[in-house]
Design an enzyme around this catalytic site. Sequence first.
Site, mmCIF file in Angstrom:
data_model
loop_
_atom_site.group_PDB
_atom_site.id
_atom_site.type_symbol
_atom_site.label_atom_id
_atom_site.label_comp_id
_atom_site.label_asym_id
_atom_site.label_seq_id
_atom_site.Cartn_x
_atom_site.Cartn_y
_atom_site.Cartn_z
ATOM 1 N N GLN A 1 0.862 -1.182 0.000
ATOM 2 C CA GLN A 1 0.000 0.000 0.000
ATOM 3 C C GLN A 1 0.900 1.235 0.000
ATOM 4 O O GLN A 1 1.591 1.520 0.969
ATOM 5 C CB GLN A 1 -0.918 0.010 1.213
ATOM 6 N N ARG B 1 -10.084 -7.550 9.759
ATOM 7 C CA ARG B 1 -10.177 -8.063 11.127
ATOM 8 C C ARG B 1 -10.422 -9.569 11.184
ATOM 9 O O ARG B 1 -9.910 -10.254 12.077
ATOM 10 C CB ARG B 1 -11.291 -7.319 11.874
ATOM 11 N N TYR C 1 -6.024 10.674 3.745
ATOM 12 C CA TYR C 1 -4.600 10.784 3.465
ATOM 13 C C TYR C 1 -4.398 11.908 2.433
ATOM 14 O O TYR C 1 -5.348 12.580 2.035
ATOM 15 C CB TYR C 1 -4.058 9.445 2.968
#
Length: 398
Positions: A99, A345, A169
């Site tokens: 990423q 998760r 971001y």
Amino acid sequence: MTPDVFAPATLGPVRLRNRTVKAATFEGRAPHGQVTDGLIDYHRAVADGGVGLTTVAYLAVAPEGRTHREQIVVGEDTLPGLARLADAIHASGAAIAGQVGHAGPVANGRSNGVRALSASRMPSPLSMQMVGAATEADLARITGQYVATARTLVRAGFDVLELHMAHSYLVSSFLAPGLNRRKDRWGGPLENRARLARQVARAVRDEVGDEVAVTAKVSVGDGFRGGVTTDEGIALARLLEADGTVDALQLSGGSSLMNPMYLFRGGAPVKEFAAAMPLPVRVGMRTVGRSFLKEYPFEEAYFREKALRFREAVGLPLMLLGGINRRDTMEQAMADGFEFVAMGRALLREPDLVNRLAARSADGGVCIHCNRCMPTIYTGTRCPVIAEGALGAGGVGR
């Protein structure tokens, strides 16, 4: 014909053993900004567990682009460790993505020792400092750093580059009208606000060609007034598709700066976050934590409805993200026309979940979506429920 989520597939020039993706979630295992054995083990666990593609989170293109100092800045000094990581994942039969991003206003300038940058000047709740507005020179430099980062990751053996265009971001801060108050060619209408996203994607694609796959993480909705809306996210997706710069889009949402729980859903771990924070942020978290960490009820595939609008609007391959824990959810995603499913998760709780779903020895994961894993990013991201010896605690909230 509906594809089998557990059968091999292609992502741009890359062949994957199946259509499952370990989504980027910060691992907290690079205390000196270098790849560690712990980081390798973290990703090797999900690779051994059957995932098709695992994503290394938050590989910063510049020092001020780190969320905080314990993060990898891609360069010659980090190349050997990144290559070692890629080799380990390939040995497990999976592919590896990096990423690639610049944290922008999500960066903690006090921790990094470098002033954070955003589309427009703003106060930082993370560092209690002012975040500077990126200049033309900054944007030219950062675009070049994306290119250099892409080339380094190709040299390291990475298969996929994920360009981070969400979560407030840097690129996302330009896209969000509430964060981008510029009057120049980078602000105003979406075409201008999307200029940096398109510039970065074009520069990276021109650098790497078809050596690796290039994807982008985009927002189905930021979850705050002035954030990227679903309509604007779709408009960005159409622009990227028309440009021909990306091989797929991963559909995410929320804002790490303004509304993080919009992405995660489920429990809001205010107490745990406060305990993990340094003073004076700890005091602030205890005071305003409930308003910042808003609680949204968890539901399986909670971004599906918004993601379906993207599916109708573009022909690019799409990765569905957001509360994917069950085999039937994954099969529904394939029936809906999504090409890949991204999990976070669920794999943190059970790194071998993909293998067990594929073998039909499980119908779904056992993550309870308490989100107490979130504050552990500062000390090594992990599932506290496992640490408490409650691995078999059942599937509450599945």
